[in-house]
Design a protein around this motif. Sequence first.
Motif, PDB file in Angstrom:
ATOM      1  N   GLY A 125      -5.968  10.735  -5.398  1.00 34.18           N
ATOM      2  CA  GLY A 125      -4.702  10.140  -4.966  1.00 34.18           C
ATOM      3  C   GLY A 125      -4.673   9.713  -3.522  1.00 34.18           C
ATOM      4  O   GLY A 125      -3.593   9.538  -2.928  1.00 34.18           O
ATOM      5  N   SER A 126      -5.860   9.531  -2.913  1.00 31.81           N
ATOM      6  CA  SER A 126      -5.915   9.141  -1.506  1.00 31.81           C
ATOM      7  C   SER A 126      -5.902   7.639  -1.294  1.00 31.81           C
ATOM      8  O   SER A 126      -5.887   7.170  -0.152  1.00 31.81           O
ATOM      9  N   SER A 127      -5.919   6.866  -2.376  1.00 35.20           N
ATOM     10  CA  SER A 127      -6.002   5.409  -2.265  1.00 35.20           C
ATOM     11  C   SER A 127      -4.907   4.803  -1.392  1.00 35.20           C
ATOM     12  O   SER A 127      -5.202   4.004  -0.494  1.00 35.20           O
ATOM     13  N   PRO A 128      -3.624   5.123  -1.597  1.00 36.89           N
ATOM     14  CA  PRO A 128      -2.578   4.509  -0.762  1.00 36.89           C
ATOM     15  C   PRO A 128      -2.750   4.805   0.722  1.00 36.89           C
ATOM     16  O   PRO A 128      -2.559   3.909   1.553  1.00 36.89           O
ATOM     17  N   PHE A 129      -3.120   6.032   1.073  1.00 35.74           N
ATOM     18  CA  PHE A 129      -3.281   6.382   2.486  1.00 35.74           C
ATOM     19  C   PHE A 129      -4.362   5.535   3.137  1.00 35.74           C
ATOM     20  O   PHE A 129      -4.156   4.961   4.221  1.00 35.74           O
ATOM     21  N   PHE A 130      -5.526   5.454   2.518  1.00 39.15           N
ATOM     22  CA  PHE A 130      -6.618   4.691   3.118  1.00 39.15           C
ATOM     23  C   PHE A 130      -6.353   3.192   3.056  1.00 39.15           C
ATOM     24  O   PHE A 130      -6.840   2.439   3.911  1.00 39.15           O
ATOM     25  N   SER A 131      -5.588   2.749   2.078  1.00 37.71           N
ATOM     26  CA  SER A 131      -5.200   1.345   2.020  1.00 37.71           C
ATOM     27  C   SER A 131      -4.281   0.994   3.187  1.00 37.71           C
ATOM     28  O   SER A 131      -4.428  -0.048   3.830  1.00 37.71           O
ATOM     29  N   VAL A 132      -3.325   1.889   3.474  1.00 38.76           N
ATOM     30  CA  VAL A 132      -2.441   1.687   4.631  1.00 38.76           C
ATOM     31  C   VAL A 132      -3.268   1.627   5.915  1.00 38.76           C
ATOM     32  O   VAL A 132      -3.072   0.747   6.764  1.00 38.76           O
ATOM     33  N   ALA A 150     -12.242  -8.358   2.516  1.00 32.13           N
ATOM     34  CA  ALA A 150     -11.012  -7.593   2.759  1.00 32.13           C
ATOM     35  C   ALA A 150     -10.146  -7.475   1.517  1.00 32.13           C
ATOM     36  O   ALA A 150      -9.659  -6.389   1.184  1.00 32.13           O
ATOM     37  N   PHE A 151      -9.912  -8.604   0.838  1.00 33.04           N
ATOM     38  CA  PHE A 151      -8.925  -8.625  -0.235  1.00 33.04           C
ATOM     39  C   PHE A 151      -9.518  -8.544  -1.635  1.00 33.04           C
ATOM     40  O   PHE A 151      -8.773  -8.562  -2.618  1.00 33.04           O
ATOM     41  N   ASP A 152     -10.832  -8.438  -1.723  1.00 31.75           N
ATOM     42  CA  ASP A 152     -11.480  -8.278  -3.023  1.00 31.75           C
ATOM     43  C   ASP A 152     -12.327  -7.006  -3.037  1.00 31.75           C
ATOM     44  O   ASP A 152     -11.978  -6.025  -3.701  1.00 31.75           O
ATOM     45  N   VAL A 153     -13.398  -6.983  -2.250  1.00 32.30           N
ATOM     46  CA  VAL A 153     -14.300  -5.829  -2.248  1.00 32.30           C
ATOM     47  C   VAL A 153     -13.581  -4.571  -1.784  1.00 32.30           C
ATOM     48  O   VAL A 153     -13.560  -3.546  -2.473  1.00 32.30           O
ATOM     49  N   PHE A 154     -12.979  -4.617  -0.598  1.00 29.63           N
ATOM     50  CA  PHE A 154     -12.300  -3.436  -0.078  1.00 29.63           C
ATOM     51  C   PHE A 154     -11.122  -3.038  -0.960  1.00 29.63           C
ATOM     52  O   PHE A 154     -10.870  -1.855  -1.206  1.00 29.63           O
ATOM     53  N   ALA A 155     -10.374  -4.038  -1.420  1.00 31.15           N
ATOM     54  CA  ALA A 155      -9.213  -3.738  -2.266  1.00 31.15           C
ATOM     55  C   ALA A 155      -9.632  -3.008  -3.532  1.00 31.15           C
ATOM     56  O   ALA A 155      -8.960  -2.079  -3.988  1.00 31.15           O
ATOM     57  N   GLU A 156     -10.760  -3.428  -4.122  1.00 32.38           N
ATOM     58  CA  GLU A 156     -11.237  -2.756  -5.337  1.00 32.38           C
ATOM     59  C   GLU A 156     -11.684  -1.337  -5.044  1.00 32.38           C
ATOM     60  O   GLU A 156     -11.368  -0.395  -5.792  1.00 32.38           O
ATOM     61  N   VAL A 157     -12.431  -1.159  -3.955  1.00 30.12           N
ATOM     62  CA  VAL A 157     -12.910   0.177  -3.606  1.00 30.12           C
ATOM     63  C   VAL A 157     -11.738   1.128  -3.372  1.00 30.12           C
ATOM     64  O   VAL A 157     -11.779   2.300  -3.777  1.00 30.12           O
ATOM     65  N   LEU A 158     -10.701   0.629  -2.743  1.00 34.71           N
ATOM     66  CA  LEU A 158      -9.538   1.480  -2.460  1.00 34.71           C
ATOM     67  C   LEU A 158      -8.903   2.019  -3.743  1.00 34.71           C
ATOM     68  O   LEU A 158      -8.325   3.103  -3.746  1.00 34.71           O
ATOM     69  N   THR A 159      -8.993   1.274  -4.823  1.00 32.12           N
ATOM     70  CA  THR A 159      -8.433   1.749  -6.094  1.00 32.12           C
ATOM     71  C   THR A 159      -9.297   2.837  -6.719  1.00 32.12           C
ATOM     72  O   THR A 159      -8.845   3.536  -7.635  1.00 32.12           O
ATOM     73  N   LEU A 160     -10.543   2.972  -6.240  1.00 27.74           N
ATOM     74  CA  LEU A 160     -11.475   3.926  -6.832  1.00 27.74           C
ATOM     75  C   LEU A 160     -11.509   5.261  -6.106  1.00 27.74           C
ATOM     76  O   LEU A 160     -12.157   6.198  -6.578  1.00 27.74           O
ATOM     77  N   PHE A 161     -10.841   5.337  -4.958  1.00 30.74           N
ATOM     78  CA  PHE A 161     -10.866   6.591  -4.209  1.00 30.74           C
ATOM     79  C   PHE A 161     -10.242   7.710  -5.033  1.00 30.74           C
ATOM     80  O   PHE A 161      -9.167   7.543  -5.613  1.00 30.74           O
ATOM     81  N   PRO A 162     -10.897   8.851  -5.076  1.00 30.62           N
ATOM     82  CA  PRO A 162     -10.392   9.959  -5.908  1.00 30.62           C
ATOM     83  C   PRO A 162      -9.274  10.744  -5.216  1.00 30.62           C
ATOM     84  O   PRO A 162      -9.030  10.612  -4.018  1.00 30.62           O
ATOM     85  N   SER A 205       0.809  -1.224   0.000  1.00 28.65           N
ATOM     86  CA  SER A 205       0.000   0.000   0.000  1.00 28.65           C
ATOM     87  C   SER A 205       0.839   1.269   0.000  1.00 28.65           C
ATOM     88  O   SER A 205       0.314   2.359  -0.245  1.00 28.65           O
ATOM     89  N   PHE A 206       2.132   1.150   0.280  1.00 32.19           N
ATOM     90  CA  PHE A 206       2.993   2.327   0.313  1.00 32.19           C
ATOM     91  C   PHE A 206       3.446   2.754  -1.084  1.00 32.19           C
ATOM     92  O   PHE A 206       4.166   3.743  -1.226  1.00 32.19           O
ATOM     93  N   ALA A 207       3.040   2.015  -2.103  1.00 27.74           N
ATOM     94  CA  ALA A 207       3.384   2.389  -3.479  1.00 27.74           C
ATOM     95  C   ALA A 207       2.590   3.638  -3.882  1.00 27.74           C
ATOM     96  O   ALA A 207       1.513   3.924  -3.340  1.00 27.74           O
ATOM     97  N   ALA A 208       3.116   4.369  -4.833  1.00 38.13           N
ATOM     98  CA  ALA A 208       2.438   5.581  -5.310  1.00 38.13           C
ATOM     99  C   ALA A 208       1.075   5.236  -5.903  1.00 38.13           C
ATOM    100  O   ALA A 208       0.119   6.018  -5.802  1.00 38.13           O
ATOM    101  N   LYS A 209       0.990   4.064  -6.535  1.00 40.76           N
ATOM    102  CA  LYS A 209      -0.274   3.572  -7.070  1.00 40.76           C
ATOM    103  C   LYS A 209      -0.429   2.115  -6.651  1.00 40.76           C
ATOM    104  O   LYS A 209       0.515   1.330  -6.776  1.00 40.76           O
ATOM    105  N   LEU A 210      -1.576   1.755  -6.133  1.00 50.80           N
ATOM    106  CA  LEU A 210      -1.778   0.415  -5.584  1.00 50.80           C
ATOM    107  C   LEU A 210      -1.501  -0.644  -6.636  1.00 50.80           C
ATOM    108  O   LEU A 210      -2.015  -0.566  -7.760  1.00 50.80           O
TER     109      LEU A 210
END
Length: 414
Positions: free
Chosen positions: A344-351, A330-342, A136-141
């Motif tokens: 550039g906040s995806s990595p932060f909320f993924s962490v 956790a690893f499908d539904v949430f993971a997909e939603v995290l990629t959709l956050f507008p 999750s610490f990557a610039a893009k998930l």
Amino acid sequence: MAVAGATPQDVSVEMGKQVSTASERPKWGSRGQFIMVLMGYAIGLGNIWRFPYMCGKYGGGAFMIAYIFSLFCIAAPLFICETVLGHKFQLGPVGTFTNMYAPWAGVAYVSIIMTCVILTYYQALLGWAVIYFVQSFAAKLPWHPDECGGCTTGDYFGQTVLNAASFGDEGGWDVQGKLFLALMAVWFVTWLALIGGKNVLGKIAYFTVLFPVLLLVIIFCKAVTLEGAGDGVAYYITPDMSHLTKANTWSAAASQILFSLSPAMGTAIAMSSYHEKSYDRLLQDNLVIICCNSCFSMFGGFAVFSIVGYLAEQRGLPVEQVASAGTGLAFDVFAEVLTLFPGGSSPFFSVCFFFMLLLLGLDSAFAFVETLQTYVVDFIQHKRPDLEITPKMNMMIVSALAFGLFLIGIVYTT
């Protein structure tokens, strides 16, 4: 008194009669340490990835009625009873059941087997969370479609993270490097938290219990602002009273709260045995633990279904078709939603999300291993009442348990 200063206590049984020495047992450093450790034990992964799904599936508010009934009529009395027994006899599960009635000692040994089986798989699950947390610490998930060649989050989890064999394939027993290292990291953290004894574990529990609450609040504040969150929350809480006439609803509610508080695992007995014999606030402690556990589950459901509602909106599907439980959530539904956050906040909320899962799981693991340690220490003191459990011996016991269970858990990395 810290575990490092533990002195032996022996309970032997001859012809069903108790013979005990008046030696001192190590104690909790404070009331808060006991509450935090047992609260961490109760509040685990199931509070986030199982309770909300069960609630939505079985009638929303109707399920909560069955859940609360099962809590106060089944799970809470069992949990409180175990803490009272541990406090009364000042011994772990084996000694407690032996003192009640010698043949009942076998009940405690069954709990040992259950704990070992659950713990080895549980730590493997936390290893998966470690992998996602680090990535999750990557610039893009890495599981974003643009980063993984258009794959879905489910495909990324199954093929890239687990390298799982397809149904019908022979597969193999080759150890997957990243899963092995993640499992090793989880067990190392567990070992590190336990080698210092009860007082150190109690202090660590303040962070591992309270910080996930903060992370959940952060996730909730973001989730409720998402489009479609209201539909998800409505699915979660809208009562369908017809479900109260169905046996499956009551069965699911009872299994959920029993799964969460986990009586009969021996942990409540073991942890309460380290209180002073004169301690008189056990009932209040139990009520705090029980209520906080259920409140965390219910609050977590609002965050989970806000996000599920958002994903349903994005997919153009009903919420019930998107809702999932367990690793799928956790690893499908949430993971997909995290990629959709507008924005550039995806990595932060993924962490935040995967660190929360990791801490929730570690709390339960700490308590499980501490329970096994209590079994071992009580056994040693039963056989050798003259032997003092030194800090070095305490570290050796924890190290042996952690290493042995880690070796067993390697099977889940293949």
